[in-house]
Scaffold this active site. Structure first.
Site, PDB file in Angstrom:
ATOM      1  N   GLY A 201       0.820  -1.245   0.060  1.00 47.29           N
ATOM      2  CA  GLY A 201       0.004   0.087  -0.081  1.00 47.29           C
ATOM      3  C   GLY A 201       0.875   1.262   0.129  1.00 47.29           C
ATOM      4  O   GLY A 201       2.005   1.339  -0.499  1.00 47.29           O
ATOM      5  N   LEU A 227      -4.425  -5.836  -4.847  1.00 44.00           N
ATOM      6  CA  LEU A 227      -3.501  -4.988  -4.622  1.00 44.00           C
ATOM      7  C   LEU A 227      -2.140  -5.365  -4.234  1.00 44.00           C
ATOM      8  O   LEU A 227      -2.133  -6.105  -3.098  1.00 44.00           O
ATOM      9  CB  LEU A 227      -3.899  -3.830  -4.006  1.00 44.00           C
ATOM     10  N   ASP A 228      -1.037  -5.123  -4.891  1.00 40.82           N
ATOM     11  CA  ASP A 228       0.154  -5.745  -4.667  1.00 40.82           C
ATOM     12  C   ASP A 228       0.311  -6.934  -4.401  1.00 40.82           C
ATOM     13  O   ASP A 228       1.245  -7.463  -3.617  1.00 40.82           O
ATOM     14  CB  ASP A 228       0.609  -4.736  -3.321  1.00 40.82           C
ATOM     15  N   GLU A 229      -0.199  -7.915  -4.789  1.00 37.56           N
ATOM     16  CA  GLU A 229      -0.209  -9.305  -4.286  1.00 37.56           C
ATOM     17  C   GLU A 229       0.107 -10.098  -6.005  1.00 37.56           C
ATOM     18  O   GLU A 229      -0.043 -11.294  -5.904  1.00 37.56           O
ATOM     19  CB  GLU A 229      -1.775  -9.941  -4.438  1.00 37.56           C
TER      20      GLU A 229
END
EC number: 3.5.1.10
Length: 284
Positions: A201, A227-229
């Site tokens: 994040g 998100l960001d995975e």
């Protein structure tokens, strides 16, 4: 004149004799292998192979190669891709205000380090238009504050189609793409200013500084709806100390963000990344 290299990538259930089967076909076709990399994921029961080779034939019949290799893939229940070293993809770079990753990528393209065209640069701020002009790229600014997200993304998708874009690089875009966008166009590489999975994040350097970490990192990964995975392509780290303030972490982070993103883009361009079961195998 040397013919372009042919790059085979295949993922299939593991079984004995797969390397022999693939390399024997190349030999029988009159090919000379330049690079050959293989990996067996025992937990998944999968075999991954990347073979780069040249043909001795005076002309390369790409359809014939595809058709014959498809026969092999069906026989071993594999999913495959065939690419050629002379392919130059069109890439769109998305940015916000920060310019370090954008300038680095464009510089590497100009110097021949990254074999890609960058006909399109998209931004949610007008600040970097002059950089795009310097590198002869079309700069398109979208006011994401006063426009709906869906309208902006629809216009971006039209531009991606218009410019025949093969993949997108988020070079500090600082915007979250919607699930709908990612479903419609999923070939996207992002640079995240943290060593994922830590500090996902926003403001990871601030949070890292508060925790007193002694190592910070940057992660280049494929974008997914989470998100960001997304599957990780490349990660870089740098040491920090108790004397470093947040600004020092940000300064050091910019250096490794550039390196991690450039490495990830190069690996993608060279077809050295396998994505399977939400992770990657990188043949570097």
């Amino acid at each position: 004149m040397e013919h372009p290299s042919i790059i085979f990538k295949i993922v299939c259930p593991d079984r004995p004799g797969l390397v022999s089967k693939l390399t024997s076909w190349i030999s029988d076709y009159g090919g000379n292998i330049k690079h050959s990399d293989h990996h067996t994921d025992q937990d998944a029961g999968l075999f991954l192979s990347r073979i780069e080779w040249n043909s001795i034939h005076t002309t390369i019949n790409r359809k014939d190669i595809y058709d014959k290799f498809q026969t092999i893939a069906v026989d071993i229940n594999g999913k495959f891709n065939i690419n050629y070293s002379d392919e130059i993809p069109n890439v769109a770079i998305f940015v916000s205000k920060q310019n370090h990753c954008l300038i680095d990528l464009l510089w590497r393209v100009r110097n021949g380090e990254l074999k890609m065209n960058v006909p399109l640069i998209i931004s949610n701020h007008p600040d970097l238009e002059s950089i795009a002009n310097d590198f002869n790229s079309q700069f398109v600014y979208f006011d994401t504050v006063n426009s709906s997200k869906s309208d902006v993304e629809d216009q971006i998708l039209k531009l991606i189609d218009q410019f025949d874009i093969d993949f997108v690089v988020l070079a500090k875009y600082m915007q979250i793409l919607s699930d709908s966008f990612v479903q419609k166009f999923s070939s996207i590489i992002n640079i995240h200013h943290s060593f994922l999975p830590a500090f996902k994040g926003a403001q990871p350097y601030h949070r890292a500084w508060k925790r007193g970490v002694k190592l910070i990192g940057a992660t280049a990964h494929y974008v997914t709806k989470d998100l960001d995975e997304g599957p990780i392509i490349e990660q870089c780290t740098v040491n920090v100390s108790h004397r470093d303030e947040v600004d020092d972490l940000i300064r050091k982070g910019r250096d490794i963000e550039r390196v991690a993103l450039a490495r990830a883009v190069r690996l993608h361009l060279n077809h050295q990344v396998f994505v399977y079961k939400s992770k990657t195998a990188v043949f570097d």
